[in-house]
Design a protein around this motif. Structure first.
Motif, mmCIF file in Angstrom:
data_model
loop_
_atom_site.group_PDB
_atom_site.id
_atom_site.type_symbol
_atom_site.label_atom_id
_atom_site.label_comp_id
_atom_site.label_asym_id
_atom_site.label_seq_id
_atom_site.Cartn_x
_atom_site.Cartn_y
_atom_site.Cartn_z
ATOM 1 N N GLY A 170 0.808 -1.206 0.000
ATOM 2 C CA GLY A 170 0.000 0.000 0.000
ATOM 3 C C GLY A 170 0.845 1.262 0.000
ATOM 4 O O GLY A 170 2.043 1.244 -0.310
ATOM 5 N N SER A 201 -3.536 10.365 -4.877
ATOM 6 C CA SER A 201 -4.752 10.698 -5.624
ATOM 7 C C SER A 201 -4.435 10.987 -7.083
ATOM 8 O O SER A 201 -5.193 10.605 -7.980
ATOM 9 C CB SER A 201 -5.442 11.906 -4.981
ATOM 10 O OG SER A 201 -5.880 11.600 -3.675
ATOM 11 N N ILE A 216 -3.850 7.596 -8.742
ATOM 12 C CA ILE A 216 -5.110 6.889 -9.010
ATOM 13 C C ILE A 216 -5.919 7.614 -10.076
ATOM 14 O O ILE A 216 -6.616 6.982 -10.894
ATOM 15 C CB ILE A 216 -5.901 6.719 -7.700
ATOM 16 C CG1 ILE A 216 -5.131 5.774 -6.758
ATOM 17 C CG2 ILE A 216 -7.305 6.185 -7.964
ATOM 18 C CD1 ILE A 216 -5.742 5.610 -5.389
ATOM 19 N N GLY A 244 -4.867 -2.886 0.007
ATOM 20 C CA GLY A 244 -5.347 -1.531 0.197
ATOM 21 C C GLY A 244 -5.361 -0.692 -1.065
ATOM 22 O O GLY A 244 -5.625 -1.169 -2.170
ATOM 23 N N ALA A 245 -5.051 0.605 -0.893
ATOM 24 C CA ALA A 245 -5.058 1.528 -2.024
ATOM 25 C C ALA A 245 -3.960 1.194 -3.027
ATOM 26 O O ALA A 245 -4.003 1.655 -4.170
ATOM 27 C CB ALA A 245 -4.902 2.969 -1.529
ATOM 28 N N TYR A 288 -5.613 -0.448 -5.795
ATOM 29 C CA TYR A 288 -6.290 0.514 -6.669
ATOM 30 C C TYR A 288 -5.302 1.195 -7.606
ATOM 31 O O TYR A 288 -5.525 1.302 -8.807
ATOM 32 C CB TYR A 288 -7.005 1.580 -5.844
ATOM 33 C CG TYR A 288 -8.081 1.068 -4.916
ATOM 34 C CD1 TYR A 288 -8.612 -0.209 -5.036
ATOM 35 C CD2 TYR A 288 -8.575 1.881 -3.900
ATOM 36 C CE1 TYR A 288 -9.590 -0.677 -4.189
ATOM 37 C CE2 TYR A 288 -9.568 1.437 -3.040
ATOM 38 C CZ TYR A 288 -10.075 0.156 -3.181
ATOM 39 O OH TYR A 288 -11.046 -0.288 -2.333
#
Length: 549
Positions: A391, A408, A411, A431-432, A435
């Motif tokens: 992550g 951000s 992503i 986790g992120a 993503y």
């Protein structure tokens, strides 16, 4: 998929990257043994997924003149065509499910055209649809749609598994909607009906562009003779009600009447051969002519590089040079954000931009990835994401440095990227980080997992620890006394559940990936998938959405 080896560097100025791996080291040998055990377990489970019913049912099916589902596919495919089976472990380990959802599904060559092919397994619960059939079918349809593939369906199914009607009925209608949308978009669909296709199943041939039915075998009706008698009082037989001859001569549901199954399959091939189907984006000449180098290092060595224990790190660059042509890899910003490897290479002669994790993501890694994704979109170059990520880094220092803003933007770039992307989970995917590396929620064209991989919001121990801290703080605020014995048992139960749900076979069973693959076959599979991606337009786009600077 080409296997040609060429000694020339084909104009590449990038030198091959030299491996630093000692294949004789105890660590390499231990990793190899443990990973080989996992691969052998995978092969056993994939073999289980090829089960097509009991010997008695198979013999009865053959006696009736029927071919098995996998034999039908083999006859449909070109000689020596690859067949990339997708989501083969759908439903694995789930109560009431058949492994694979009582069907076979994948991509292969028919008359030189890459086609999505699905086949009901009539010798396995009558080919009835259950919840895993719906999950697999939805993903198969998505892959065919986004990659612009003709779809051939080999139909013989008892329809919905009535015991699971609530889990089949509601998502089932989407399959028919997809057929209508495909037809409008000019994506051909072919239904070859070998046996009974009843109720909702009747809409598969009903909504396909082209339909072939087998004489004396295929039967298509909204309600069979018993239902017709109950609903209307009419007495009829199945052949008169919905047989292949009736639909070929009277209703017009059938476009071709085949004399037997072999004839039906040849008719489907004939239809595909007449499509004059072309890819929207031309493949590179070096791919078409097989003018590409094999890696300098044996992909078999990946088993000794990667650990079965995802807590043990490995150098993703060593994996990359065993996947790409000639082991040539042009790194982007190699000295900046070193925990994320970015760079360009070719796989089977097809250009690709690669992002691979070497550790946790800090702001520099996120900034680097954002710029790299933009560059790949400018170059119209497909992206390959290789996961081994716990992550984004947490902590006061990193919050002050803007980890949220950097993450951000990363992503944002992944979300708005327009070039095809393929994802391979090589280890952890938490986790992120999942993503940011184009996990399932970010619609990669294909997503595969290695048998050692795990995927969840975070590691089981960390998640359990966080929950324990939150529980204790809540109890302290409310003045309650914690029963330590009960709390321990509860945390152990929760950790066991999280560990189970992050296991690769749990996620693959639910079609969160498109298949668990042998790491040694990754290069071959990637080469085929990249070729499939070129059926649709391979073109970048504007990545800029509103994001915090």
């Amino acid at each position: 998929m080409h296997t040609a080896t060429v000694t020339t560097n084909l104009g590449h100025y990038t030198k091959p990257i030299k491996s630093k791996v000692n294949t004789k080291s105890p660590e390499f040998q231990a990793n190899y043994k443990e990973m080989l055990d996992l691969v052998q377990q995978l092969q056993e489970r994939l073999h289980e997924a090829t089960f097509q019913g009991s010997d008695r049912l198979l013999a009865l099916h053959h006696k009736r003149g029927g071919l098995l589902a996998r034999d039908r596919i083999e006859l449909l495919l070109d000689d020596d065509s690859p067949f990339l089976e997708l989501c083969p472990l759908a439903g694995y380990g789930q109560d009431g499910m058949t492994v694979g959802g009582s069907q076979v599904a994948g991509i292969g060559l028919v008359c030189g055209v890459e086609c999505m092919i699905t086949a009901n397994i009539p010798t396995l619960q009558g080919g009835a649809w259950n919840a895993s059939t719906m999950a697999r079918g939805a993903r198969i349809s998505e892959i065919a749609w986004i990659n612009r593939l003709p779809h051939i369906q080999l139909v013989q199914s008892a329809g919905a598994n009535l015991a699971q009607q609530s889990r089949v009925f509601h998502p089932g209608g989407a399959g028919f909607r997809h057929l209508a949308e495909r037809s409008k978009a000019g994506l051909p669909s072919v239904a070859v009906v070998f046996g009974s296709s009843t109720a909702g199943g009747a809409y598969i041939p009903g909504m396909s562009d082209y339909v072939v039915m087998v004489k004396g075998k295929a039967q298509v009706f909204l309600g069979g003779p018993p239902l017709v008698k109950m609903a209307t009082g009419e007495i009829t037989d199945a052949e008169s009600l919905g047989g292949a001859e009736m639909h070929s001569r009277k209703s017009g549901v059938s476009d071709q009447l085949a004399m037997d199954e072999f004839h039906a399959i040849s008719m489907a091939r004939e239809f595909v051969s007449g499509l004059n189907w072309t890819k929207q984006t031309q493949l590179p000449i070096r791919h078409l002519r097989g003018l590409f180098d094999q890696p300098l290092y044996d992909p078999d060595e990946i088993l000794g590089i990667v650990s079965a224990n995802i807590r043990i790190p490995f150098d993703a660059l060593e994996v990359i040079i065993r996947l790409v042509d000639g082991s040539r890899f042009t790194q982007f910003k190699p000295l900046y954000g070193p925990n994320l490897i970015c760079g360009w290479a070719t796989i089977h002669g097809i250009p690709v931009g690669i992002l691979a994790n070497n550790n946790v993501i800090f702001p520099p890694e996120a900034n680097k990835a954002t710029q790299f994704i933009q560059l790949c979109n400018m170059r119209d170059t497909p992206l390959l994401y290789l996961h081994n990520i716990t992550g984004f880094m947490v902590g006061k220092k990193y919050e002050e440095e803007g980890i949220i803003k950097a993450g951000s933007r990363f992503i944002n770039a992944v979300s708005n990227s327009r070039v095809p992307c393929i994802t391979v989970v090589m280890g952890a995917s938490y986790g992120a980080g999942n993503y940011a590396m184009a996990g399932r929620a970010y619609n990669p064209r294909f997503l595969f997992s290695w048998p050692n991989s795990k995927c969840s919001v975070m590691g089981a121990e960390q998640l359990t620890g966080v929950l324990d801290i939150v529980m204790r703080e809540s109890a302290k605020k409310s003045g309650k006394v914690i029963d330590e014995e009960m709390a321990k048992a509860s945390m152990e139960m929760f950790q066991t559940m999280v560990e189970s749900e992050s296991e690769v076979y749990w996620t693959s069973s639910r079609c969160i990936d498109d298949g668990v693959i042998d790491p040694r076959e990754t290069r071959t599979i990637l080469g085929f998938c990249l070729s499939v991606c070129y059926n649709a337009e391979v073109k970048g786009g504007n990545l800029y959405g509103v994001s915090r600077m």
